[in-house]
Design a protein around this motif. Sequence first.
Motif, PDB file in Angstrom:
ATOM      1  N   ARG A 209      57.022  47.659  33.829  1.00 48.69           N
ATOM      2  CA  ARG A 209      57.124  49.051  33.176  1.00 48.69           C
ATOM      3  C   ARG A 209      58.070  48.703  31.811  1.00 48.69           C
ATOM      4  NH1 ARG A 209      54.357  53.184  32.859  1.00 48.69           N
ATOM      5  NH2 ARG A 209      54.696  53.649  35.155  1.00 48.69           N
ATOM      6  N   MET A 210      58.951  48.222  31.762  1.00 46.96           N
ATOM      7  CA  MET A 210      59.944  47.847  30.709  1.00 46.96           C
ATOM      8  C   MET A 210      59.383  46.778  29.618  1.00 46.96           C
ATOM      9  SD  MET A 210      63.943  47.876  31.962  1.00 46.96           S
ATOM     10  CE  MET A 210      63.601  47.204  33.626  1.00 46.96           C
ATOM     11  N   SER A 211      58.534  45.742  30.295  1.00 51.71           N
ATOM     12  CA  SER A 211      57.953  44.608  29.667  1.00 51.71           C
ATOM     13  C   SER A 211      56.839  45.519  28.757  1.00 51.71           C
ATOM     14  CB  SER A 211      57.803  43.500  30.181  1.00 51.71           C
ATOM     15  OG  SER A 211      56.754  44.010  31.262  1.00 51.71           O
ATOM     16  N   THR A 212      56.174  46.099  29.509  1.00 51.29           N
ATOM     17  CA  THR A 212      54.875  46.795  29.122  1.00 51.29           C
ATOM     18  C   THR A 212      55.099  47.697  27.831  1.00 51.29           C
ATOM     19  OG1 THR A 212      53.853  46.575  31.236  1.00 51.29           O
ATOM     20  CG2 THR A 212      52.908  48.012  29.395  1.00 51.29           C
ATOM     21  N   SER A 213      56.258  48.640  28.114  1.00 57.39           N
ATOM     22  CA  SER A 213      56.755  49.574  27.017  1.00 57.39           C
ATOM     23  C   SER A 213      57.339  48.813  25.893  1.00 57.39           C
ATOM     24  CB  SER A 213      57.925  50.437  27.883  1.00 57.39           C
ATOM     25  OG  SER A 213      57.341  51.163  28.947  1.00 57.39           O
ATOM     26  N   LEU A 214      57.914  47.736  26.098  1.00 59.99           N
ATOM     27  CA  LEU A 214      58.417  46.967  24.623  1.00 59.99           C
ATOM     28  C   LEU A 214      57.432  46.490  23.978  1.00 59.99           C
ATOM     29  CD1 LEU A 214      61.427  45.165  26.246  1.00 59.99           C
ATOM     30  CD2 LEU A 214      61.585  46.399  24.333  1.00 59.99           C
ATOM     31  N   ILE A 215      56.243  45.705  24.825  1.00 57.15           N
ATOM     32  CA  ILE A 215      55.129  45.227  24.145  1.00 57.15           C
ATOM     33  C   ILE A 215      54.190  46.306  23.429  1.00 57.15           C
ATOM     34  CG2 ILE A 215      52.988  44.093  24.725  1.00 57.15           C
ATOM     35  CD1 ILE A 215      54.178  42.623  27.027  1.00 57.15           C
ATOM     36  N   ARG A 216      54.093  47.326  23.986  1.00 56.09           N
ATOM     37  CA  ARG A 216      53.303  48.488  23.135  1.00 56.09           C
ATOM     38  C   ARG A 216      54.353  48.853  22.018  1.00 56.09           C
ATOM     39  NH1 ARG A 216      51.941  52.274  28.530  1.00 56.09           N
ATOM     40  NH2 ARG A 216      50.059  51.056  29.293  1.00 56.09           N
ATOM     41  N   ALA A 217      55.806  49.016  22.309  1.00 47.88           N
ATOM     42  CA  ALA A 217      56.467  49.399  21.003  1.00 47.88           C
ATOM     43  C   ALA A 217      56.453  48.688  19.638  1.00 47.88           C
ATOM     44  CB  ALA A 217      57.799  49.864  21.409  1.00 47.88           C
ATOM     45  N   PHE A 218      56.665  47.416  20.180  1.00 50.22           N
ATOM     46  CA  PHE A 218      56.912  46.296  19.070  1.00 50.22           C
ATOM     47  C   PHE A 218      55.576  45.469  18.728  1.00 50.22           C
ATOM     48  CE2 PHE A 218      61.232  46.981  20.360  1.00 50.22           C
ATOM     49  CZ  PHE A 218      61.913  46.693  19.311  1.00 50.22           C
ATOM     50  N   GLY A 219      54.533  45.479  19.637  1.00 50.82           N
ATOM     51  CA  GLY A 219      53.373  44.726  19.536  1.00 50.82           C
ATOM     52  C   GLY A 219      53.618  43.343  19.883  1.00 50.82           C
ATOM     53  N   THR A 220      52.546  42.538  20.350  1.00 51.85           N
ATOM     54  CA  THR A 220      52.688  41.104  20.797  1.00 51.85           C
ATOM     55  C   THR A 220      53.026  40.297  19.659  1.00 51.85           C
ATOM     56  OG1 THR A 220      51.018  41.592  22.335  1.00 51.85           O
ATOM     57  CG2 THR A 220      51.512  39.195  21.730  1.00 51.85           C
ATOM     58  N   LYS A 221      52.863  40.477  18.492  1.00 55.73           N
ATOM     59  CA  LYS A 221      53.381  39.649  17.396  1.00 55.73           C
ATOM     60  C   LYS A 221      54.946  39.690  17.048  1.00 55.73           C
ATOM     61  CE  LYS A 221      48.746  39.428  14.828  1.00 55.73           C
ATOM     62  NZ  LYS A 221      48.401  39.566  13.547  1.00 55.73           N
ATOM     63  N   ASN A 222      55.572  40.840  17.371  1.00 60.61           N
ATOM     64  CA  ASN A 222      56.746  40.983  17.119  1.00 60.61           C
ATOM     65  C   ASN A 222      57.618  41.240  18.254  1.00 60.61           C
ATOM     66  OD1 ASN A 222      56.339  41.551  14.412  1.00 60.61           O
ATOM     67  ND2 ASN A 222      55.739  43.453  14.888  1.00 60.61           N
ATOM     68  N   VAL A 223      57.300  40.523  19.355  1.00 56.32           N
ATOM     69  CA  VAL A 223      58.110  40.602  20.806  1.00 56.32           C
ATOM     70  C   VAL A 223      59.177  40.142  20.764  1.00 56.32           C
ATOM     71  CG1 VAL A 223      56.944  38.642  21.958  1.00 56.32           C
ATOM     72  CG2 VAL A 223      57.494  40.557  23.218  1.00 56.32           C
ATOM     73  N   GLN A 224      59.402  38.758  19.783  1.00 53.90           N
ATOM     74  CA  GLN A 224      60.676  38.055  19.786  1.00 53.90           C
ATOM     75  C   GLN A 224      61.752  39.025  19.285  1.00 53.90           C
ATOM     76  OE1 GLN A 224      59.689  34.541  17.610  1.00 53.90           O
ATOM     77  NE2 GLN A 224      60.309  33.335  18.934  1.00 53.90           N
ATOM     78  N   TRP A 225      61.682  39.879  18.539  1.00 51.79           N
ATOM     79  CA  TRP A 225      62.328  40.941  18.028  1.00 51.79           C
ATOM     80  C   TRP A 225      62.945  41.872  19.025  1.00 51.79           C
ATOM     81  CZ3 TRP A 225      63.703  38.346  13.890  1.00 51.79           C
ATOM     82  CH2 TRP A 225      62.881  37.777  13.130  1.00 51.79           C
ATOM     83  N   ALA A 226      61.880  42.278  19.949  1.00 51.75           N
ATOM     84  CA  ALA A 226      62.329  43.255  21.103  1.00 51.75           C
ATOM     85  C   ALA A 226      63.407  42.378  22.074  1.00 51.75           C
ATOM     86  CB  ALA A 226      61.186  43.381  21.802  1.00 51.75           C
ATOM     87  N   VAL A 227      63.125  41.171  22.241  1.00 49.71           N
ATOM     88  CA  VAL A 227      63.762  40.405  23.001  1.00 49.71           C
ATOM     89  C   VAL A 227      65.406  40.161  22.550  1.00 49.71           C
ATOM     90  CG1 VAL A 227      61.940  39.593  24.612  1.00 49.71           C
ATOM     91  CG2 VAL A 227      62.747  38.030  22.642  1.00 49.71           C
TER      92      VAL A 227
END
Length: 439
Positions: free
Chosen positions: A84-102
Amino acid sequence: MIPIIIVICGVLLLLLLVIVFKLSAFFSLLITSLAVGIALGMPVSDVMTSIEQGIGSTLGSLTLILGFGVMLGKLIADGGGVQRMSTSLIRAFGTKNVQWAVVLIGFAVGIPMFYNVGFVILVPFVFAIAAQTGLPLIYVGLPMLASLSVTHGYLPPHPGPTAIGALYKADMGLTLIYGVAVAIPAILLGGVFFSWALKGIRPNPPVQFAQVELVAEENIPGFWTSLLTGLLPVLLIALASALSFVLPADSTVLAAATFVGNPNIALLISVFVAVYTMGISRGKSMKEVMDSLEDSVRSIAIILFIIGAAGAFKEVLVDSGVGDHIAAWAGRLSLSPLVLVWAIAAAIRVALGSATVAGLMAAGIAVPLIEATHTSPELMVLATGAGSLMFSHVNDTGFWMFKEYFGLSIRDTILSWSLMETIVSIVGLIGVLVLNNYI
């Protein structure tokens, strides 16, 4: 110079045993500890005592953390919370920006939490995000771990930086503010940008860590339930740290907060909460939940042995006096106090493996420099902490945790983890020197 040469030969022996003879890292570390201790002139009985104390002290501080951490991660993963959390992060930041989320997650978790606790809690997120996006594991994981390492190395309220700050009589608030300014470029260069150059490294993590089973969308918990369950240990530890700055030392409330904010207690409480939110409330029986927890603990048995052996190697180096020899040698160099304390901490870190030991030993040597040179004590804390992160390798438990969880060879671990630690250390020093021109 002879003790330093012996330590270098010991590291080469360790690499030879693991890489050429394919001996288990656990046995290789024990053999190397014995060989180095005897070569440094320690009686065999003293070497064995150091090995026993090293294993005991290392596992004594890490066993519950790793055990509770992997239990919490298993519960959240099996219950669908990680998904749930990873899916929400991917949706919020987008796959291209996932590094900034982590990076943000690693930084937020890393400020109040011990590195080892943050590692075992956040690694399941890394695997889940990589599995859902199809992105390389190192590309996703290194930025998060760089955040954890940097915040652990030179940002209060971690014990190491806090103890160093007390020795230097530094203002902790200013140290934290300056530290954040220095940490951001270190994390970006060492974690985000450096990971782009590691596309050729292909991790092969153990199945028990890497296998991410997706749960049907309707059966997974809500985002906030998942987030609060996962971050509960962070919140408890952060609460204790925050209250320590505003409440008197004899406060009953502070005593209670300090108790629940102890990393072991915080993780234990979080495991019990997760048993309900990720297990019982999802329709699982208590037996199913307990079986899952037992499986999770079995999965880290060999990692505990390897980490304990790494602690034995570190203890032999400490007890032999190699650290004092290196510190005395570095203290004779004519350098800026900031550069000097960074170099001393870096040398001890490379020799002994422990960032905390390196930082505290370097600080003990550098205390007189502050009064003599009127250097900012806050910047001295950061320079010491940055040096203590230098080139983590085979004598550091963090090196082996990264290697075993991500399933890397020693060569690839050095090319990724060790070089990342080197980058954040050097960038940290540069950031401190830049700040020194304006303070």
